[in-house]
Design an enzyme around this catalytic site. Structure first.
Site, PDB file in Angstrom:
ATOM      1  N   SER A   1       0.831  -1.211   0.000  1.00  0.00           N
ATOM      2  CA  SER A   1       0.000   0.000   0.000  1.00  0.00           C
ATOM      3  C   SER A   1       0.862   1.256   0.000  1.00  0.00           C
ATOM      4  CB  SER A   1      -0.909   0.015   1.224  1.00  0.00           C
ATOM      5  OG  SER A   1      -1.698  -1.141   1.266  1.00  0.00           O
TER       6      SER A   1
HETATM    7  N1  SAH Z   1      -1.015  -4.888   3.963  1.00  0.00           N
HETATM    8  C1  SAH Z   1      -0.278  -5.213   2.762  1.00  0.00           C
HETATM    9  C2  SAH Z   1      -1.053  -4.790   1.527  1.00  0.00           C
HETATM   10  C3  SAH Z   1      -1.186  -5.945   0.662  1.00  0.00           C
HETATM   11  S1  SAH Z   1      -2.280  -5.856  -0.707  1.00  0.00           S
HETATM   12  C4  SAH Z   1       1.126  -4.644   2.791  1.00  0.00           C
HETATM   13  O1  SAH Z   1       1.460  -3.910   3.728  1.00  0.00           O
HETATM   14  O2  SAH Z   1       1.927  -4.960   1.903  1.00  0.00           O
HETATM   15  C5  SAH Z   1      -3.612  -6.881  -0.153  1.00  0.00           C
HETATM   16  C6  SAH Z   1      -3.283  -8.286   0.209  1.00  0.00           C
HETATM   17  O3  SAH Z   1      -4.505  -8.901   0.602  1.00  0.00           O
HETATM   18  C7  SAH Z   1      -2.723  -9.148  -0.939  1.00  0.00           C
HETATM   19  O4  SAH Z   1      -1.523  -9.723  -0.540  1.00  0.00           O
HETATM   20  C8  SAH Z   1      -3.801 -10.199  -1.162  1.00  0.00           C
HETATM   21  O5  SAH Z   1      -3.312 -11.474  -1.535  1.00  0.00           O
HETATM   22  C9  SAH Z   1      -4.467 -10.255   0.207  1.00  0.00           C
HETATM   23  N2  SAH Z   1      -5.824 -10.791   0.210  1.00  0.00           N
HETATM   24  C10 SAH Z   1      -6.819 -10.608  -0.689  1.00  0.00           C
HETATM   25  N3  SAH Z   1      -7.914 -11.300  -0.321  1.00  0.00           N
HETATM   26  C11 SAH Z   1      -7.602 -11.908   0.864  1.00  0.00           C
HETATM   27  C12 SAH Z   1      -8.322 -12.765   1.742  1.00  0.00           C
HETATM   28  N4  SAH Z   1      -9.591 -13.137   1.529  1.00  0.00           N
HETATM   29  N5  SAH Z   1      -7.692 -13.209   2.847  1.00  0.00           N
HETATM   30  C13 SAH Z   1      -6.411 -12.857   3.117  1.00  0.00           C
HETATM   31  N6  SAH Z   1      -5.683 -12.067   2.318  1.00  0.00           N
HETATM   32  C14 SAH Z   1      -6.276 -11.584   1.201  1.00  0.00           C
END
Ligand code: SAH
Length: 226
Positions: free
Chosen positions: A75
């Site tokens: 993010s």
């Molecule tokens: N907080 C993260 C942002 C990652 S982007 C950071 O600091 O880098 C969002 C993430 O959510 C992705 O890695 C994606 O695979 C995950 N995601 C999407 N749907 C999900 C679900 N149902 N359960 C767990 N993770 C999920």
């Protein structure tokens, strides 16, 4: 209490990953309205360049989302800072659940603030990389490979919950795992029209919702991947 990070030479950074460049990002966030000094300090301390591919490291301290593989992104720092700030405004949170570990950066920022962090990621490969980074920094973050839409009931209720992928609507299981008085923050809406929503659980079991800002997140998907 802020845990001390274990900073190896590569975490300290040089050139475009140096402390001076990170301090500049912090000043930019301050100008963009982030006021919580604890949050700004955590952003200053956690080496974001270690949470992305080396080829992108020179862009780590730009205020922008960056690709982390599997079609996912780390993010934007302003979004990380704002979501964290809103969580801390809640009723002295201690135990926090994050859905969507991704690179592990948001989890690292929460852990650097001294919070007890639980994080869930559906893509096994991303989770393995995130665990390695968090361990390398000496940060104790509990994580599991699962569909985060079911939360982590064994460890609930949580003082605060942060969802870092967007769903068309708030996920009921997560609201259930939030303690009374606790804050949940999540991007809600279809791509192109997402908003950051803050929800506080009331004593009577109801919720108070506030729309904070328009945002862009990858979607919250069902099931898991290796
Ligand atoms: N907080 C993260 C942002 C990652 S982007 C950071 O600091 O880098 C969002 C993430 O959510 C992705 O890695 C994606 O695979 C995950 N995601 C999407 N749907 C999900 C679900 N149902 N359960 C767990 N993770 C999920």
């Amino acid at each position: 209490m802020t845990p001390r990070l274990r900073l190896q030479p590569e975490a300290i950074g040089v050139g475009m990953t140096s402390q001076r460049v990170r301090d500049r990002l912090v000043e930019r966030l301050r100008d963009a309205g982030i006021a919580d000094e604890h949050v700004l300090n955590a952003i200053r301390t956690v080496p974001r360049h270690l949470f992305i591919d080396e080829a992108l490291a020179s862009r780590a301290y730009e205020d922008t989302a960056l690709p982390i593989g599997h079609g996912q992104t780390i993010s934007q720092p302003w979004v990380v800072a704002r979501m964290t700030e809103v969580l801390l405004q809640g009723d002295a949170p201690h135990k926090v659940l994050e859905i969507g570990t991704g690179s592990g950066y948001q989890g690292a920022v929460l852990a650097a603030l001294g919070l007890e962090v639980y994080t869930v990621e559906r893509i096994g490969d991303l989770l393995r990389q995130a665990r390695k980074r968090l361990r390398g920094l000496g940060l104790n973050v509990r994580s599991k490979h699962d569909d985060g839409r079911i939360g982590w009931p064994e460890h609930g209720p949580f003082d605060a919950i942060m969802v870092t992928a967007a769903a068309p609507a708030l996920v009921p299981a997560l609201v259930t795992q939030l303690r009374v008085g606790g804050t949940l923050i999540a991007p809600v809406g279809e791509s192109g029209g997402q908003s950051l929503i803050k929800l506080v659980k009331r004593q009577d079991g109801g919720v108070d919702e506030t729309v904070l800002a328009p945002v862009v997140f990858v979607p919250l998907l069902s099931g898991t991947l290796d």
